[in-house]
Scaffold this motif. Structure first.
Motif, mmCIF file in Angstrom:
data_model
loop_
_atom_site.group_PDB
_atom_site.id
_atom_site.type_symbol
_atom_site.label_atom_id
_atom_site.label_comp_id
_atom_site.label_asym_id
_atom_site.label_seq_id
_atom_site.Cartn_x
_atom_site.Cartn_y
_atom_site.Cartn_z
ATOM 1 N N VAL A 164 0.841 -1.196 0.000
ATOM 2 C CA VAL A 164 0.000 0.000 0.000
ATOM 3 C C VAL A 164 0.874 1.244 0.000
ATOM 4 O O VAL A 164 0.668 2.185 -0.777
ATOM 5 C CB VAL A 164 -0.945 0.015 1.216
ATOM 6 C CG1 VAL A 164 -1.664 1.348 1.313
ATOM 7 C CG2 VAL A 164 -1.956 -1.116 1.110
ATOM 8 N N LEU A 165 1.880 1.251 0.881
ATOM 9 C CA LEU A 165 2.791 2.388 0.955
ATOM 10 C C LEU A 165 3.559 2.551 -0.344
ATOM 11 O O LEU A 165 3.742 3.651 -0.852
ATOM 12 C CB LEU A 165 3.765 2.187 2.124
ATOM 13 C CG LEU A 165 4.749 3.319 2.407
ATOM 14 C CD1 LEU A 165 3.997 4.605 2.731
ATOM 15 C CD2 LEU A 165 5.664 2.934 3.569
ATOM 16 N N LEU A 166 3.977 1.415 -0.907
ATOM 17 C CA LEU A 166 4.743 1.448 -2.140
ATOM 18 C C LEU A 166 3.921 2.038 -3.272
ATOM 19 O O LEU A 166 4.407 2.848 -4.057
ATOM 20 C CB LEU A 166 5.205 0.035 -2.500
ATOM 21 C CG LEU A 166 6.119 -0.108 -3.717
ATOM 22 C CD1 LEU A 166 7.437 0.591 -3.461
ATOM 23 C CD2 LEU A 166 6.348 -1.563 -4.037
ATOM 24 N N SER A 167 2.652 1.655 -3.357
ATOM 25 C CA SER A 167 1.811 2.135 -4.443
ATOM 26 C C SER A 167 1.607 3.638 -4.371
ATOM 27 O O SER A 167 1.399 4.300 -5.384
ATOM 28 C CB SER A 167 0.450 1.435 -4.398
ATOM 29 O OG SER A 167 -0.265 1.801 -3.235
ATOM 30 N N LEU A 168 1.660 4.201 -3.159
ATOM 31 C CA LEU A 168 1.474 5.632 -2.984
ATOM 32 C C LEU A 168 2.748 6.414 -3.230
ATOM 33 O O LEU A 168 2.713 7.572 -3.639
ATOM 34 C CB LEU A 168 0.979 5.928 -1.562
ATOM 35 C CG LEU A 168 -0.411 5.388 -1.213
ATOM 36 C CD1 LEU A 168 -0.683 5.610 0.268
ATOM 37 C CD2 LEU A 168 -1.481 6.064 -2.054
ATOM 38 N N MET A 169 3.896 5.776 -2.989
ATOM 39 C CA MET A 169 5.147 6.519 -2.978
ATOM 40 C C MET A 169 6.056 6.257 -4.164
ATOM 41 O O MET A 169 6.820 7.124 -4.561
ATOM 42 C CB MET A 169 5.939 6.193 -1.705
ATOM 43 C CG MET A 169 5.310 6.752 -0.461
ATOM 44 S SD MET A 169 6.370 6.425 0.949
ATOM 45 C CE MET A 169 5.666 7.562 2.136
ATOM 46 N N LEU A 170 6.029 5.057 -4.728
ATOM 47 C CA LEU A 170 7.002 4.710 -5.753
ATOM 48 C C LEU A 170 6.743 5.504 -7.027
ATOM 49 O O LEU A 170 5.664 5.440 -7.597
ATOM 50 C CB LEU A 170 6.949 3.210 -6.063
ATOM 51 C CG LEU A 170 8.005 2.696 -7.031
ATOM 52 C CD1 LEU A 170 9.396 2.914 -6.438
ATOM 53 C CD2 LEU A 170 7.791 1.231 -7.333
ATOM 54 N N PRO A 171 7.705 6.270 -7.499
ATOM 55 C CA PRO A 171 7.503 7.055 -8.711
ATOM 56 C C PRO A 171 7.398 6.152 -9.926
ATOM 57 O O PRO A 171 8.021 5.102 -9.981
ATOM 58 C CB PRO A 171 8.760 7.926 -8.802
ATOM 59 C CG PRO A 171 9.594 7.609 -7.632
ATOM 60 C CD PRO A 171 9.002 6.450 -6.902
ATOM 61 N N THR A 172 6.638 6.554 -10.909
ATOM 62 C CA THR A 172 6.552 5.796 -12.146
ATOM 63 C C THR A 172 7.720 6.175 -13.032
ATOM 64 O O THR A 172 8.311 7.238 -12.887
ATOM 65 C CB THR A 172 5.254 6.110 -12.887
ATOM 66 O OG1 THR A 172 5.259 7.498 -13.256
ATOM 67 C CG2 THR A 172 4.039 5.820 -12.019
ATOM 68 N N ASP A 204 23.047 1.462 -12.481
ATOM 69 C CA ASP A 204 22.302 0.657 -13.445
ATOM 70 C C ASP A 204 20.807 0.672 -13.132
ATOM 71 O O ASP A 204 19.976 0.858 -14.026
ATOM 72 C CB ASP A 204 22.800 -0.790 -13.418
ATOM 73 C CG ASP A 204 24.269 -0.931 -13.750
ATOM 74 O OD1 ASP A 204 24.664 -0.524 -14.862
ATOM 75 O OD2 ASP A 204 25.028 -1.440 -12.908
ATOM 76 N N TYR A 205 20.480 0.459 -11.849
ATOM 77 C CA TYR A 205 19.072 0.366 -11.467
ATOM 78 C C TYR A 205 18.345 1.703 -11.625
ATOM 79 O O TYR A 205 17.219 1.749 -12.128
ATOM 80 C CB TYR A 205 18.949 -0.143 -10.031
ATOM 81 C CG TYR A 205 19.386 -1.574 -9.863
ATOM 82 C CD1 TYR A 205 18.774 -2.601 -10.573
ATOM 83 C CD2 TYR A 205 20.425 -1.921 -8.998
ATOM 84 C CE1 TYR A 205 19.174 -3.916 -10.439
ATOM 85 C CE2 TYR A 205 20.827 -3.245 -8.844
ATOM 86 C CZ TYR A 205 20.202 -4.233 -9.568
ATOM 87 O OH TYR A 205 20.603 -5.537 -9.427
ATOM 88 N N LEU A 206 18.984 2.786 -11.194
ATOM 89 C CA LEU A 206 18.364 4.094 -11.366
ATOM 90 C C LEU A 206 18.283 4.442 -12.850
ATOM 91 O O LEU A 206 17.288 5.014 -13.318
ATOM 92 C CB LEU A 206 19.154 5.164 -10.614
ATOM 93 C CG LEU A 206 18.561 6.584 -10.673
ATOM 94 C CD1 LEU A 206 17.170 6.613 -10.045
ATOM 95 C CD2 LEU A 206 19.482 7.589 -9.973
ATOM 96 N N GLY A 207 19.314 4.074 -13.590
ATOM 97 C CA GLY A 207 19.301 4.314 -15.026
ATOM 98 C C GLY A 207 18.138 3.629 -15.718
ATOM 99 O O GLY A 207 17.524 4.190 -16.636
ATOM 100 N N ASP A 208 17.817 2.417 -15.277
ATOM 101 C CA ASP A 208 16.662 1.717 -15.842
ATOM 102 C C ASP A 208 15.381 2.509 -15.600
ATOM 103 O O ASP A 208 14.518 2.612 -16.472
ATOM 104 C CB ASP A 208 16.529 0.325 -15.216
ATOM 105 C CG ASP A 208 17.572 -0.651 -15.736
ATOM 106 O OD1 ASP A 208 18.164 -0.379 -16.798
ATOM 107 O OD2 ASP A 208 17.797 -1.683 -15.074
ATOM 108 N N GLN A 209 15.246 3.060 -14.401
ATOM 109 C CA GLN A 209 14.054 3.843 -14.069
ATOM 110 C C GLN A 209 13.976 5.134 -14.875
ATOM 111 O O GLN A 209 12.893 5.586 -15.251
ATOM 112 C CB GLN A 209 14.042 4.167 -12.570
ATOM 113 C CG GLN A 209 13.836 2.957 -11.666
ATOM 114 C CD GLN A 209 12.407 2.412 -11.745
ATOM 115 O OE1 GLN A 209 11.505 3.076 -12.212
ATOM 116 N NE2 GLN A 209 12.223 1.198 -11.276
#
Length: 345
Positions: free
Chosen positions: A11-19, A75-80
């Motif tokens: 629930v928290l992730l769905s509210l906070m994680l940027p697309t 790498d991971y941030l670059g993917d995002q």
């Protein structure tokens, strides 16, 4: 209870994680740092493209020039972001269209390299100069829509015998100032995790000293960065990895780790004596560097910090609040993998 915690995390992730779409407004991604950010510069310099098993770091067990068991936070941030910066050491006449990663393992905060002293590898302030000097000489400006990341200082204390943080922090502040003066607008700056809690510190008896240096470094860095607050054209984004690592070490199970004190790899970068069978159960891959799952958390925290800074209203401690959700997601993924293996068996 565990299921409830995971559900709450989602629930928290769905509210906070940027697309990906909302975070992909940067045109390029430039990185300045040390082994935590290096995606192949030291590896290429030490012959890794020809003889990977004798290069620094050795592949295997290290992953394709990274100082970890798999991809690192860049790498991971670059993917995002949809941006993968190219290691500068392997560049030719072609100008990379997604950015450049200048970070090199062992980089000092200013000039030179604390781990590979005889190689022509730049310190962090020198790395920034590699990008800004040609721009300034041509009377041009850096891309204001690009993202620039500065993270370093640990090598000064762990390997460089620095006894206080003053000069190290000044070097990093100068790097940020040079980027800003050259036209950079969006700059990520990372503090340090508690160096007194890395396996190297415990093995060498330097834990107390390195913790004191870390605290001094982070305090001075925050003070230096606050002086840039009057620059309305600068979007300075602080990433608190100190709190991230402390949370993981205090609650390892929440983030899916079993061992937060010992390294998976025993030995040093050139003489490896043993490697564990399940690296991602560990916080540390070797005595200094974290495993890839920790790098994922760093990338997640960085992305949350970017989104928090760009939100229309202040989002206090967004990155830290999001860690519980990220940890729950990692733990659930691991449970799913284990369940799949048991089912197949």
């Amino acid at each position: 209870m565990k299921k409830q915690a995971v559900a709450a995390g989602f629930v928290l992730l769905s509210l906070m994680l940027p697309t990906k779409a909302s975070a992909a407004s940067f045109t390029k991604f430039y990185v300045f740092g040390d082994s935590l950010s290096d995606t192949g510069n030291v590896f290429a310099t030490t012959g890794g493209l020809v003889a990977p098993t004798t290069a620094i770091p050795q592949d295997p067990p290290y992953f394709q020039g990274r100082f970890s068991n798999d991809q690192v936070w860049v790498d991971y941030l670059g993917d995002q972001l949809g941006l993968q910066p190219s290691p500068y050491i392997s560049l030719n006449t072609t100008i990379p269209n997604q950015g450049i990663n200048f970070a090199v393992g062992g980089a000092s905060s200013g000039q030179g390299n604390a781990v590979v002293p005889n190689a022509p590898l730049p310190g962090i302030l020198e790395q920034v100069g590699l990008l800004t000097q040609p721009i300034l000489q041509a009377n041009q400006k850096l891309d204001p829509n690009a993202l620039y990341a500065v993270w370093g200082g640990a090598n000064d204390y762990v390997f460089g015998q620095a006894t206080n943080a003053a000069q190290t922090v000044q070097n990093l502040s100068d790097a940020v100032g040079l980027l800003a003066a050259s036209g950079a607008k969006n700059i990520l700056v990372f503090n340090l995790p508690d160096l007194g809690k890395i396996p190297f510190a415990f093995a060498t008896g330097l834990s107390s000293n390195l913790t004191s240096l870390t605290n001094d470094h982070n305090t001075r860095l925050a003070e230096k960065l606050s002086k840039f607050s009057n620059n309305s054209n600068l979007n300075l984004i602080s990433v608190d990895v100190f709190s991230l690592f402390n949370q993981v070490q205090a609650n390892p199970g929440t983030f899916g780790f079993k061992d937060v004190a010992n390294p998976c790899v025993v030995g040093n970068l050139q003489t490896i004596t043993s490697v564990c069978s399940q690296p991602n159960n560990y916080l540390f891959f070797d005595s200094v560097h974290p495993t890839t799952d920790v790098h994922k958390l760093v990338a997640d925290t960085t992305l949350a910090a970017i989104e928090a800074k760009s939100a229309p209203e202040p989002a206090i401690n967004l990155g830290i609040f999001a860690l519980g959700a990220f940890g729950a997601l990692r733990a659930l993924k691991r449970q799913q993998k284990r369940a799949a293996v048991m089912t197949e068996g």
